[in-house]
Write a protein that holds these residues in place. Sequence first.
Motif, PDB file in Angstrom:
ATOM      1  N   TYR A  94      46.057  38.184  25.020  1.00  0.00           N
ATOM      2  CA  TYR A  94      45.291  39.375  24.657  1.00  0.00           C
ATOM      3  C   TYR A  94      46.061  40.618  25.053  1.00  0.00           C
ATOM      4  CZ  TYR A  94      41.586  35.947  24.326  1.00  0.00           C
ATOM      5  OH  TYR A  94      40.841  34.854  23.986  1.00  0.00           O
ATOM      6  N   VAL A  95      45.629  41.771  24.482  1.00  0.00           N
ATOM      7  CA  VAL A  95      46.173  43.045  24.948  1.00  0.00           C
ATOM      8  C   VAL A  95      45.030  43.914  25.464  1.00  0.00           C
ATOM      9  CG1 VAL A  95      48.292  43.280  23.619  1.00  0.00           C
ATOM     10  CG2 VAL A  95      46.117  43.887  22.563  1.00  0.00           C
ATOM     11  N   LEU A 154      42.205  47.200  31.431  1.00  0.00           N
ATOM     12  CA  LEU A 154      42.595  46.297  32.523  1.00  0.00           C
ATOM     13  C   LEU A 154      41.668  46.472  33.722  1.00  0.00           C
ATOM     14  CD1 LEU A 154      44.923  44.186  33.151  1.00  0.00           C
ATOM     15  CD2 LEU A 154      45.675  45.932  34.755  1.00  0.00           C
ATOM     16  N   ALA A 155      41.329  47.742  34.023  1.00  0.00           N
ATOM     17  CA  ALA A 155      40.397  47.987  35.128  1.00  0.00           C
ATOM     18  C   ALA A 155      39.065  47.295  34.833  1.00  0.00           C
ATOM     19  CB  ALA A 155      40.189  49.498  35.303  1.00  0.00           C
ATOM     20  N   HIS A 156      38.687  47.343  33.597  1.00  0.00           N
ATOM     21  CA  HIS A 156      37.466  46.685  33.150  1.00  0.00           C
ATOM     22  C   HIS A 156      37.559  45.171  33.331  1.00  0.00           C
ATOM     23  CE1 HIS A 156      33.957  48.330  31.147  1.00  0.00           C
ATOM     24  NE2 HIS A 156      33.762  47.109  30.675  1.00  0.00           N
ATOM     25  N   LEU A 157      38.723  44.659  32.957  1.00  0.00           N
ATOM     26  CA  LEU A 157      38.964  43.212  33.074  1.00  0.00           C
ATOM     27  C   LEU A 157      38.860  42.773  34.532  1.00  0.00           C
ATOM     28  CD1 LEU A 157      40.097  40.658  31.384  1.00  0.00           C
ATOM     29  CD2 LEU A 157      42.266  41.254  32.436  1.00  0.00           C
ATOM     30  N   LEU A 158      39.503  43.547  35.429  1.00  0.00           N
ATOM     31  CA  LEU A 158      39.454  43.191  36.859  1.00  0.00           C
ATOM     32  C   LEU A 158      38.020  43.311  37.373  1.00  0.00           C
ATOM     33  CD1 LEU A 158      42.743  44.778  38.260  1.00  0.00           C
ATOM     34  CD2 LEU A 158      42.340  42.444  37.479  1.00  0.00           C
ATOM     35  N   GLY A 159      37.271  44.255  36.796  1.00  0.00           N
ATOM     36  CA  GLY A 159      35.862  44.402  37.180  1.00  0.00           C
ATOM     37  C   GLY A 159      35.029  43.206  36.730  1.00  0.00           C
ATOM     38  N   ALA A 160      35.507  42.513  35.687  1.00  0.00           N
ATOM     39  CA  ALA A 160      34.758  41.374  35.152  1.00  0.00           C
ATOM     40  C   ALA A 160      34.996  40.095  35.953  1.00  0.00           C
ATOM     41  CB  ALA A 160      35.138  41.143  33.690  1.00  0.00           C
ATOM     42  N   VAL A 161      35.947  40.159  36.915  1.00  0.00           N
ATOM     43  CA  VAL A 161      36.220  38.973  37.750  1.00  0.00           C
ATOM     44  C   VAL A 161      35.032  38.730  38.665  1.00  0.00           C
ATOM     45  CG1 VAL A 161      37.681  38.087  39.608  1.00  0.00           C
ATOM     46  CG2 VAL A 161      38.722  39.301  37.691  1.00  0.00           C
ATOM     47  N   GLN A 162      34.498  37.532  38.629  1.00  0.00           N
ATOM     48  CA  GLN A 162      33.353  37.236  39.500  1.00  0.00           C
ATOM     49  C   GLN A 162      33.864  36.744  40.849  1.00  0.00           C
ATOM     50  OE1 GLN A 162      30.822  34.695  37.001  1.00  0.00           O
ATOM     51  NE2 GLN A 162      29.382  36.403  37.021  1.00  0.00           N
ATOM     52  N   GLN A 172      39.950  32.127  31.173  1.00  0.00           N
ATOM     53  CA  GLN A 172      39.303  32.423  29.900  1.00  0.00           C
ATOM     54  C   GLN A 172      37.900  32.998  30.133  1.00  0.00           C
ATOM     55  OE1 GLN A 172      40.800  32.155  26.724  1.00  0.00           O
ATOM     56  NE2 GLN A 172      38.973  33.334  26.190  1.00  0.00           N
ATOM     57  N   GLU A 173      37.222  32.473  31.173  1.00  0.00           N
ATOM     58  CA  GLU A 173      35.878  32.998  31.466  1.00  0.00           C
ATOM     59  C   GLU A 173      35.918  34.490  31.788  1.00  0.00           C
ATOM     60  OE1 GLU A 173      34.276  30.524  34.572  1.00  0.00           O
ATOM     61  OE2 GLU A 173      34.504  28.723  33.310  1.00  0.00           O
ATOM     62  N   VAL A 174      36.958  34.909  32.508  1.00  0.00           N
ATOM     63  CA  VAL A 174      37.086  36.336  32.836  1.00  0.00           C
ATOM     64  C   VAL A 174      37.252  37.136  31.543  1.00  0.00           C
ATOM     65  CG1 VAL A 174      38.417  38.083  34.097  1.00  0.00           C
ATOM     66  CG2 VAL A 174      38.114  35.801  35.083  1.00  0.00           C
ATOM     67  N   ILE A 175      38.117  36.642  30.671  1.00  0.00           N
ATOM     68  CA  ILE A 175      38.348  37.308  29.385  1.00  0.00           C
ATOM     69  C   ILE A 175      37.028  37.417  28.612  1.00  0.00           C
ATOM     70  CG2 ILE A 175      39.456  37.016  27.110  1.00  0.00           C
ATOM     71  CD1 ILE A 175      41.531  37.816  29.098  1.00  0.00           C
ATOM     72  N   ASP A 176      36.283  36.305  28.594  1.00  0.00           N
ATOM     73  CA  ASP A 176      35.031  36.295  27.840  1.00  0.00           C
ATOM     74  C   ASP A 176      34.043  37.323  28.388  1.00  0.00           C
ATOM     75  OD1 ASP A 176      36.165  34.309  26.363  1.00  0.00           O
ATOM     76  OD2 ASP A 176      35.082  32.660  27.337  1.00  0.00           O
ATOM     77  N   ARG A 177      34.037  37.474  29.708  1.00  0.00           N
ATOM     78  CA  ARG A 177      33.119  38.443  30.314  1.00  0.00           C
ATOM     79  C   ARG A 177      33.582  39.879  30.097  1.00  0.00           C
ATOM     80  NH1 ARG A 177      32.566  34.610  34.331  1.00  0.00           N
ATOM     81  NH2 ARG A 177      34.281  35.526  35.492  1.00  0.00           N
ATOM     82  N   ALA A 178      34.895  40.044  29.866  1.00  0.00           N
ATOM     83  CA  ALA A 178      35.439  41.400  29.748  1.00  0.00           C
ATOM     84  C   ALA A 178      35.080  42.047  28.407  1.00  0.00           C
ATOM     85  CB  ALA A 178      36.953  41.381  29.933  1.00  0.00           C
ATOM     86  N   GLY A 179      34.558  41.249  27.479  1.00  0.00           N
ATOM     87  CA  GLY A 179      34.098  41.798  26.199  1.00  0.00           C
ATOM     88  C   GLY A 179      35.213  42.512  25.445  1.00  0.00           C
ATOM     89  N   ASP A 180      34.943  43.762  25.015  1.00  0.00           N
ATOM     90  CA  ASP A 180      35.940  44.451  24.189  1.00  0.00           C
ATOM     91  C   ASP A 180      36.999  45.194  25.003  1.00  0.00           C
ATOM     92  OD1 ASP A 180      34.378  46.414  25.141  1.00  0.00           O
ATOM     93  OD2 ASP A 180      33.587  47.094  23.204  1.00  0.00           O
ATOM     94  N   ALA A 181      37.083  44.893  26.320  1.00  0.00           N
ATOM     95  CA  ALA A 181      38.173  45.469  27.127  1.00  0.00           C
ATOM     96  C   ALA A 181      39.512  44.891  26.691  1.00  0.00           C
ATOM     97  CB  ALA A 181      37.947  45.187  28.615  1.00  0.00           C
TER      98      ALA A 181
END
Lengths: 278, 349
Positions: B5-6, B12-20, B176-185
């Motif tokens: 993904y890009v 990216l900040a959003h993606l890191l925020g999506a880490v549970q 992949q779960e993190v990516i899925d939670r990150a939505g359109d980030a």
Amino acid sequence: MTLNVEANPYAPQVACLSRVIAETPTIKTFCFDLDEPLAFRAGQFVQLGVPGLGEGPFTPSSSPLTPEHLEVTVLRTGEVTERLHRMQAGDACLLRGPYGKGFPVEKLEGKDVLVVGGGVGLAPLRALIYQLLSMTDRLGRVVIKNGARETAELLFRRQYDEWASHKNVSMEITIDKAEPGWTGNVGVVTTILENVPNEVDVRNCYAFTCGPEIMLKFATQKLLEKGLTAEQIYLSMNRRMSCGIGKCGRCNIGPYYLCKDGPDICYAKIKDYPNVFP
Amino acid sequence: MRSIYVSTEEGLAHLLGAVQADEVYAAVRRERGPEYCNLRARPEAEPALREPRPSASPKAFLQPATERVAVYSATGVDAERSCPACGRRALVGLRACDLVAIEYLDKVFRGGDVADPFYEARRTSELLISVDCVAVHENCFCTAVGGRPFAESGFDLNITPLEEGYLVEVGSERGQEVIDRAGDAVCPATDEDLRRRDARREASLEQLRQQTGDWRVSDRIQEALLAKDEAKAWGEEAAKCVECAACTFICPTCHCFYLYDQVGGGEEFERVRTWDSCILGDYHRMAGPAGAKPSPRPGLRTRFANRMLHKYAFSPMQYGLLGCTGCGRCIEACYGQIDIRDVLRGFEE
């Protein structure tokens, strides 16, 4: 009994002493009657410790055939052993183990066996001797050699006659310096290895030795000189070990960890690596 | 094919925020260079993903410098308090060399007849997010020990910093779960994005080529190290060593430890594990009368030799891996200015 090893290999089992035997002025045997037997192979070791102080690696001196009764024979030489020596029946000790491979008893069928001890080094070897005495019909000759600084320091002296009374078993002892009344050999333990080629079939025997590292060095040299190969010589080397399971790193000789690959290790395996002997 | 993904800087900040996770440790920008810091406690901290690797290795997150491993009294072990306890944690900004180190530590602590339950608990609960080195530290020499400045396995997510934005590769279901939670980030990478990644990676390799040339630690090193006459050799190197053990503590693969017991208060005792170092004089010392101090390696030169031998000769025999990832951290940590690259090159001459 596997002492918490499954759950946490570093957690000790608390075990109360059932008896303490003063063997020599500097050596005591600590006896435990365990609710669950601690099954060990001759030569495997346990971590024996003092609550709140620490532990050290010791190979049991009792028979692997009676695992419900564990004995560990300890020389007073440092902080933990000093405190152990002050303990009495009923006091709580720490135990973990057993660890390591143990002596390769399965290789001994039909072979002559030479057992060479020095000082407290006879302690781990006594577990082997008990095992050997239980299988003399399947062995060739069993020759036990033991040395100590002085007669007062001869470990398990009360048992020598009984051991030597078994068929095909002989025992020879030496002390470092002459004493009044002593008629046996005087000299370090290598002096009673001179006659080895006449006592065992050097091509068909295994030798097991334990003692101070300097004694291991010279005993190994002497045995090689007398015709044994490095493959036939096993050294019992309880160096400083902390974890007992090959992770903490400190007991290596070359790529081997004495705690996991020993503490009784074939000389052929280690001889070409640095720092085998002092 | 792996999912790639890009994302933008914000994405990216959003993606890191999506880490549970309860803790998200990332190498962040600091005046004296990148350092690990918990983003959950300091959300303003800025991950240092375009800087060279931090001086500290992530080892302490897998194997802390000190750790209580048992609580007991004279009547027995407190089983509950002698168990590993570990919250959910993510590590962000690990380098390819750090992942190699984790592969090595896995062999030590998860392998063998008995696994280490404390390491195991952390390893299973930690999410690993690695990043390509787009800047290379002057001490780095990963290519000389079989490594590369970017990871192709061993991560949950791997980030490649591009000129603008990031490329994110998924390495596991948890990733992949993190990516899925990150939505359109994030959005799927195009072939052009992948070409940009390849160009970044080639540029990093070129940087390494410029500082390490074609030098490779070869298989001959084992033989050369073992053949070295200890009595004469090592003296020059060991003479520079001040026995501070910094090299071993900062090393991502050095894992030696010591167990000690102490009074824990009241009737209780604790068993504590602490990092130890083969360079220190007491490390191998056995019990003995004062003054005798029996040790198989009483001299510093024998301990120095043992450290080198363990890394480059014994580790391959034990674990099939070198005990060195080429991160070069020991070089900047050394007070004696010993450069392990020079020590190794000395053998190949």
